[in-house]
Design a protein around this motif. Structure first.
Motif, PDB file in Angstrom:
ATOM      1  N   ALA A 144      16.646  69.215   0.812  1.00 33.09           N
ATOM      2  CA  ALA A 144      15.407  68.457   1.014  1.00 33.09           C
ATOM      3  C   ALA A 144      15.107  68.295   2.501  1.00 33.09           C
ATOM      4  CB  ALA A 144      15.504  67.083   0.350  1.00 33.09           C
ATOM      5  N   ALA A 145      16.155  68.055   3.278  1.00 35.84           N
ATOM      6  CA  ALA A 145      15.997  67.822   4.716  1.00 35.84           C
ATOM      7  C   ALA A 145      15.881  69.119   5.513  1.00 35.84           C
ATOM      8  CB  ALA A 145      17.185  67.000   5.233  1.00 35.84           C
ATOM      9  N   GLY A 146      16.191  70.240   4.883  1.00 34.24           N
ATOM     10  CA  GLY A 146      16.171  71.507   5.603  1.00 34.24           C
ATOM     11  C   GLY A 146      17.337  71.625   6.562  1.00 34.24           C
ATOM     12  N   ALA A 147      18.454  70.988   6.199  1.00 35.28           N
ATOM     13  CA  ALA A 147      19.653  71.011   7.047  1.00 35.28           C
ATOM     14  C   ALA A 147      20.756  71.793   6.339  1.00 35.28           C
ATOM     15  CB  ALA A 147      20.126  69.581   7.318  1.00 35.28           C
ATOM     16  N   LYS A 148      21.656  72.388   7.131  1.00 36.41           N
ATOM     17  CA  LYS A 148      22.773  73.126   6.538  1.00 36.41           C
ATOM     18  C   LYS A 148      23.701  72.169   5.799  1.00 36.41           C
ATOM     19  CE  LYS A 148      23.444  77.307   9.197  1.00 36.41           C
ATOM     20  NZ  LYS A 148      24.200  77.987  10.222  1.00 36.41           N
ATOM     21  N   LYS A 149      23.988  71.051   6.436  1.00 38.53           N
ATOM     22  CA  LYS A 149      24.947  70.103   5.883  1.00 38.53           C
ATOM     23  C   LYS A 149      24.591  68.708   6.395  1.00 38.53           C
ATOM     24  CE  LYS A 149      29.866  69.038   5.983  1.00 38.53           C
ATOM     25  NZ  LYS A 149      31.136  69.312   6.620  1.00 38.53           N
ATOM     26  N   ILE A 150      24.713  67.731   5.528  1.00 38.44           N
ATOM     27  CA  ILE A 150      24.532  66.354   5.983  1.00 38.44           C
ATOM     28  C   ILE A 150      25.724  65.515   5.544  1.00 38.44           C
ATOM     29  CG2 ILE A 150      22.000  66.394   6.026  1.00 38.44           C
ATOM     30  CD1 ILE A 150      22.098  64.817   3.403  1.00 38.44           C
ATOM     31  N   GLU A 151      25.942  64.447   6.271  1.00 38.90           N
ATOM     32  CA  GLU A 151      27.033  63.523   5.971  1.00 38.90           C
ATOM     33  C   GLU A 151      26.481  62.110   6.047  1.00 38.90           C
ATOM     34  OE1 GLU A 151      29.960  64.247   8.974  1.00 38.90           O
ATOM     35  OE2 GLU A 151      30.455  66.239   8.232  1.00 38.90           O
ATOM     36  N   MET A 152      27.161  61.198   5.363  1.00 36.49           N
ATOM     37  CA  MET A 152      26.754  59.796   5.415  1.00 36.49           C
ATOM     38  C   MET A 152      26.986  59.253   6.832  1.00 36.49           C
ATOM     39  SD  MET A 152      25.598  59.238   2.446  1.00 36.49           S
ATOM     40  CE  MET A 152      25.274  57.509   2.688  1.00 36.49           C
ATOM     41  N   LEU A 153      26.069  58.433   7.302  1.00 38.98           N
ATOM     42  CA  LEU A 153      26.239  57.765   8.590  1.00 38.98           C
ATOM     43  C   LEU A 153      27.280  56.668   8.414  1.00 38.98           C
ATOM     44  CD1 LEU A 153      24.980  57.576  11.496  1.00 38.98           C
ATOM     45  CD2 LEU A 153      23.593  55.710  10.598  1.00 38.98           C
ATOM     46  N   LYS A 189      14.182  51.301  13.353  1.00 34.54           N
ATOM     47  CA  LYS A 189      13.907  51.410  14.797  1.00 34.54           C
ATOM     48  C   LYS A 189      13.090  52.646  15.128  1.00 34.54           C
ATOM     49  CE  LYS A 189      17.859  49.055  16.869  1.00 34.54           C
ATOM     50  NZ  LYS A 189      19.030  49.250  17.733  1.00 34.54           N
ATOM     51  N   LYS A 190      13.384  53.746  14.437  1.00 34.81           N
ATOM     52  CA  LYS A 190      12.644  55.005  14.608  1.00 34.81           C
ATOM     53  C   LYS A 190      12.231  55.482  13.230  1.00 34.81           C
ATOM     54  CE  LYS A 190      14.205  58.358  17.136  1.00 34.81           C
ATOM     55  NZ  LYS A 190      15.132  59.365  17.683  1.00 34.81           N
ATOM     56  N   GLN A 191      11.222  56.325  13.180  1.00 32.24           N
ATOM     57  CA  GLN A 191      10.823  56.933  11.905  1.00 32.24           C
ATOM     58  C   GLN A 191      11.651  58.193  11.697  1.00 32.24           C
ATOM     59  OE1 GLN A 191       8.644  55.866   9.386  1.00 32.24           O
ATOM     60  NE2 GLN A 191       9.631  57.559   8.346  1.00 32.24           N
ATOM     61  N   TYR A 192      12.608  58.118  10.808  1.00 28.62           N
ATOM     62  CA  TYR A 192      13.436  59.271  10.480  1.00 28.62           C
ATOM     63  C   TYR A 192      12.828  59.982   9.271  1.00 28.62           C
ATOM     64  CZ  TYR A 192      16.812  56.825  13.425  1.00 28.62           C
ATOM     65  OH  TYR A 192      17.426  56.184  14.473  1.00 28.62           O
ATOM     66  N   PRO A 193      13.085  61.287   9.120  1.00 25.59           N
ATOM     67  CA  PRO A 193      12.623  61.957   7.905  1.00 25.59           C
ATOM     68  C   PRO A 193      13.175  61.204   6.689  1.00 25.59           C
ATOM     69  CG  PRO A 193      13.411  63.563   9.494  1.00 25.59           C
ATOM     70  CD  PRO A 193      13.781  62.211  10.031  1.00 25.59           C
ATOM     71  N   THR A 194      12.287  60.832   5.782  1.00 30.29           N
ATOM     72  CA  THR A 194      12.656  59.975   4.659  1.00 30.29           C
ATOM     73  C   THR A 194      12.274  60.649   3.344  1.00 30.29           C
ATOM     74  OG1 THR A 194      12.326  58.014   6.043  1.00 30.29           O
ATOM     75  CG2 THR A 194      12.320  57.665   3.657  1.00 30.29           C
ATOM     76  N   PHE A 195      13.199  60.592   2.389  1.00 24.60           N
ATOM     77  CA  PHE A 195      13.009  61.212   1.087  1.00 24.60           C
ATOM     78  C   PHE A 195      13.379  60.208   0.001  1.00 24.60           C
ATOM     79  CE2 PHE A 195      14.170  64.295   4.273  1.00 24.60           C
ATOM     80  CZ  PHE A 195      13.185  65.266   4.139  1.00 24.60           C
ATOM     81  N   ILE A 196      12.613  60.187  -1.071  1.00 29.20           N
ATOM     82  CA  ILE A 196      12.915  59.320  -2.203  1.00 29.20           C
ATOM     83  C   ILE A 196      13.118  60.201  -3.424  1.00 29.20           C
ATOM     84  CG2 ILE A 196      10.469  58.925  -2.754  1.00 29.20           C
ATOM     85  CD1 ILE A 196      11.383  56.010  -3.586  1.00 29.20           C
ATOM     86  N   ASP A 197      14.049  59.793  -4.289  1.00 29.86           N
ATOM     87  CA  ASP A 197      14.275  60.586  -5.482  1.00 29.86           C
ATOM     88  C   ASP A 197      12.987  60.676  -6.287  1.00 29.86           C
ATOM     89  OD1 ASP A 197      16.227  62.032  -7.202  1.00 29.86           O
ATOM     90  OD2 ASP A 197      15.434  60.574  -8.648  1.00 29.86           O
ATOM     91  N   PHE A 240       4.700  53.127  -1.458  1.00 28.66           N
ATOM     92  CA  PHE A 240       5.959  53.289  -0.739  1.00 28.66           C
ATOM     93  C   PHE A 240       5.939  54.594   0.050  1.00 28.66           C
ATOM     94  CE2 PHE A 240      10.014  55.379  -0.352  1.00 28.66           C
ATOM     95  CZ  PHE A 240      10.740  54.423   0.352  1.00 28.66           C
ATOM     96  N   LEU A 241       5.460  55.676  -0.577  1.00 30.58           N
ATOM     97  CA  LEU A 241       5.414  56.980   0.105  1.00 30.58           C
ATOM     98  C   LEU A 241       4.628  56.887   1.404  1.00 30.58           C
ATOM     99  CD1 LEU A 241       4.799  59.369  -2.941  1.00 30.58           C
ATOM    100  CD2 LEU A 241       6.947  58.982  -1.726  1.00 30.58           C
ATOM    101  N   VAL A 242       3.529  56.134   1.386  1.00 26.84           N
ATOM    102  CA  VAL A 242       2.712  55.947   2.590  1.00 26.84           C
ATOM    103  C   VAL A 242       3.463  55.092   3.616  1.00 26.84           C
ATOM    104  CG1 VAL A 242       0.602  54.879   3.489  1.00 26.84           C
ATOM    105  CG2 VAL A 242       0.523  56.237   1.382  1.00 26.84           C
ATOM    106  N   ALA A 243       3.977  53.954   3.171  1.00 23.67           N
ATOM    107  CA  ALA A 243       4.623  53.006   4.086  1.00 23.67           C
ATOM    108  C   ALA A 243       5.864  53.593   4.754  1.00 23.67           C
ATOM    109  CB  ALA A 243       4.990  51.724   3.341  1.00 23.67           C
ATOM    110  N   ALA A 244       6.669  54.333   3.993  1.00 20.20           N
ATOM    111  CA  ALA A 244       7.924  54.877   4.521  1.00 20.20           C
ATOM    112  C   ALA A 244       7.759  56.308   5.031  1.00 20.20           C
ATOM    113  CB  ALA A 244       9.004  54.847   3.442  1.00 20.20           C
ATOM    114  N   GLN A 245       6.540  56.839   4.914  1.00 18.24           N
ATOM    115  CA  GLN A 245       6.285  58.246   5.269  1.00 18.24           C
ATOM    116  C   GLN A 245       7.321  59.132   4.583  1.00 18.24           C
ATOM    117  OE1 GLN A 245       5.572  58.804   9.525  1.00 18.24           O
ATOM    118  NE2 GLN A 245       4.952  56.667   9.679  1.00 18.24           N
ATOM    119  N   ALA A 246       7.504  58.870   3.277  1.00 11.54           N
ATOM    120  CA  ALA A 246       8.549  59.536   2.502  1.00 11.54           C
ATOM    121  C   ALA A 246       7.987  60.653   1.640  1.00 11.54           C
ATOM    122  CB  ALA A 246       9.249  58.500   1.621  1.00 11.54           C
TER     123      ALA A 246
END
Length: 158
Positions: free
Chosen positions: A79-88, A110-118, A145-151
């Protein structure tokens, strides 16, 4: 009530997005998502938890999934277009988001990060997410929610 508004609520107000606030007792220390759903009398599939992940040191992604499910890291990476992600790491959560574990809202970080909802959220009349502090939840329409979170909705769970 004005003084107790969280950053997430202020953003919703500024965008003229209607929401309801729900509070729950935190004195027992039980703040996991399934327990919170029970405390507010809502089905777990309508209550969503916010998970923050990273791909490399500077790229963070936010995933919002039902509290009774588990994030599929392969689907999340796709979904993120990343090779691999890990929990922060929990210790880094406040530094990057401004929120603490148990009170991390996908709205108003604090910043707008790429956000995805199931994608299951799009079939619901309302969803519930953290209001930005422990003991506070926000109820709103998935489309708002999609609008508010830019998800973006995606298949994210196992």
């Amino acid at each position: 009530m004005g003084a107790s508004k969280t950053n997430a609520m202020r953003i919703l107000d500024n965008k003229h997005i209607k929401y309801d606030m729900m509070s729950y007792d935190v004195h027992d220390g039980q703040i996991d998502g399934v327990t919170v759903a029970s405390k507010i009398g809502k089905a777990p599939e309508t209550v969503f938890k916010t998970l923050v992940t990273h791909s490399g040191p500077q790229q963070l992604y936010v995933f919002v999934i039902p509290v009774d499910t588990e994030l599929d890291l392969k689907k999340a990476a796709k979904a993120a277009g990343a090779k691999k992600i890990e929990m922060l790491a929990v210790k880094d959560l406040q530094k990057y988001t401004g929120y603490i574990r148990g009170g991390c809202s996908p709205i108003g970080m604090k910043k707008q990060y790429p956000t995805f909802i199931d994608e299951s959220a799009t079939n619901l009349c309302e969803i519930i997410v953290s209001g930005g502090k422990i003991g506070t939840q926000i109820v709103l329409k998935p489309s708002e929610f999609l609008v508010a979170a830019q998800a973006e909705p995606r298949a994210l769970i196992k």
